[in-house]
Design a protein around this motif. Sequence first.
Motif, mmCIF file in Angstrom:
data_model
loop_
_atom_site.group_PDB
_atom_site.id
_atom_site.type_symbol
_atom_site.label_atom_id
_atom_site.label_comp_id
_atom_site.label_asym_id
_atom_site.label_seq_id
_atom_site.Cartn_x
_atom_site.Cartn_y
_atom_site.Cartn_z
ATOM 1 N N ARG A 1 0.868 -1.168 0.000
ATOM 2 C CA ARG A 1 0.000 0.000 0.000
ATOM 3 C C ARG A 1 0.905 1.218 0.000
ATOM 4 O O ARG A 1 1.895 1.253 0.710
ATOM 5 N N ARG A 2 0.615 2.153 -0.803
ATOM 6 C CA ARG A 2 1.446 3.345 -0.896
ATOM 7 C C ARG A 2 0.701 4.542 -0.319
ATOM 8 O O ARG A 2 0.155 5.350 -1.051
ATOM 9 N N PRO A 3 0.631 4.617 1.011
ATOM 10 C CA PRO A 3 -0.028 5.763 1.600
ATOM 11 C C PRO A 3 0.857 6.993 1.436
ATOM 12 O O PRO A 3 2.019 6.879 1.051
ATOM 13 N N PRO B 1 5.935 -6.631 2.837
ATOM 14 C CA PRO B 1 5.189 -5.823 1.879
ATOM 15 C C PRO B 1 5.917 -5.760 0.539
ATOM 16 O O PRO B 1 7.083 -5.427 0.480
#
Lengths: 235, 335
Positions: free
Chosen positions: B9-11, B188
């Motif tokens: 996930r690339r927040p 991840p």
Amino acid sequence: MSNTKLARAIVLTLWSAFFAYLWISDEMVRFLGPRTYWVVPFGCLTLGAAALAHVIALRRERMAGDKTEDGMSRSDVVGIAALLVPIVAVIAVPQAELGAQAVSRKATGAGATSALIAPPEPDAGRPPNFIDVHYANESAEYATALGIGEGTPLNLTGFVSATNGPSEFTLTRFYVSCCAADAIPYSVRVVGEGAGYPDNTWLQVNGVLQSEGQVLKLVAGAIEEVEPPDNPYLN
Amino acid sequence: MSIETIPVRRPDTRRLTATLLTILVAVLLIGRVWGLEDVPAAGTFVLIFTSLVVEALPFVLMGALVSAIIEVYVPASWFGRVAGLPLPVQLPAAALGGFAFPVCECGSVPVARRLIAKGMHPAAGLAFMLASPILNPIVLASTWVAYSGRGVATEMVLGRAGLGLILALTAGWAIGTDQARDLLRPRPGEGQEHDHAPSRPQMKFSEFTAHLASDFFFMGRFVVLGGAIAALMQTAIPQSIVGGLAQTPIVSALALMGLAFVLSLCSEADAFVAVSFVQFPLGSQLAFLVFGPVVDAKLALLYGATFRRRFVLRLVAVVLPVTLAGSLWFEVVMR
């Protein structure tokens, strides 16, 4: 991915530069022992090579037209920041050293002076040092082989690690094998008029050994305050 | 890849980045402006912490390097053949492989993880991971040098190698019964960018650097954290508190195992510290030398990040009694 690669390349370069600084400035002697000095040039070169490989890969990606600019993950950010912590710590506390506080934590065994390494071969041809006096206190055979005992002249340079009274203090120097984590303190009790130096003061003490029961103490003839030596350890 | 992968996930991490950078700058300014170097405990902590990391990082890089070579350049068919071997062959062969892998424990963890992920039996991968920091030639040579002055160099080297080998085989056999995906903690993004096999040399090089950096930065953060914990404990806890336990047989071995956990020494240096515990019997010193390279504060974090939950507890449950029994037996033999 390129932001992450760029950040990683920067951190690898910083680490390589840090190792280069330790190597060139000889500051590595404060962190490591002689058995692991080789780690510093090795780390400088390998981390530098890893940084270079990163830059080459990044450049190839860009030349191939890869314009991906996705951001770093939290895991990447934490990993990169964590590896900056030791460098920041060294800059924040540049003259960190093992002193009296470390002696109070590292001294092992029953009694303040029972930290030992394997005794060196007795060699009557060299001047006795902290380790020799320690072993002479432990073994009469060792003391005889080295020819040290009551009346032996002694010249020691170390730091004050404890004050035992108005005219007695403990002089100490660490022995480091691989890194500061395995440092072992060697101490000699010094009797001398005018003692009362603060902890961590580096002194050169000239005097003669005197027996007090089973323990050899150094009776100081001259005590001189000196700058810390380039290599603060006994190696 | 036989382990589970989880999507990245690339927040928006700009706030996190800014926060961490602010903290680092604040630490730097506090240190310089308020004169932290005049605080003796701060100096002790920083010197021990930094020296542990400086000593360990090149080995972490070497471990990551070998791991990346295994991932990118060793053909999958090779691992297929290894995985096809019966466990009674894989297990001792992997443990004895430690003799030929001269890195300390920080380097062996990423290599073992990669070997297991590529198909080696988990028991064999664990046996290699646990054996190499004890059996590698540099460690055995340093043990010999450290104990040569006490006249028991041969006995200590044989005791360390023998107990280390038994420990690695036992722990590998007892803990390595899980499938790789049940043993290894997923990371991840791992596996996503290289599900395809890169064929061109340039692509392989790019994959290689990606794996190298990924492993180095992943393991590196735990070496930093573990080094900080070990330095904090060395700064705060007087080692002399274990001295009073030296004369009680089982307790003395347990005390030195506890000290080995706290100190988190490199296995290539620990013999020089172990030999200083002259008030402890040789069996207890052997326990220090065998337990420390396998379980310490720094490694506990590294294991926690590499393997699934409860791995460390399971490992301690096997390693502690085996080390204790072996060290007591060694003590009896040496008398």
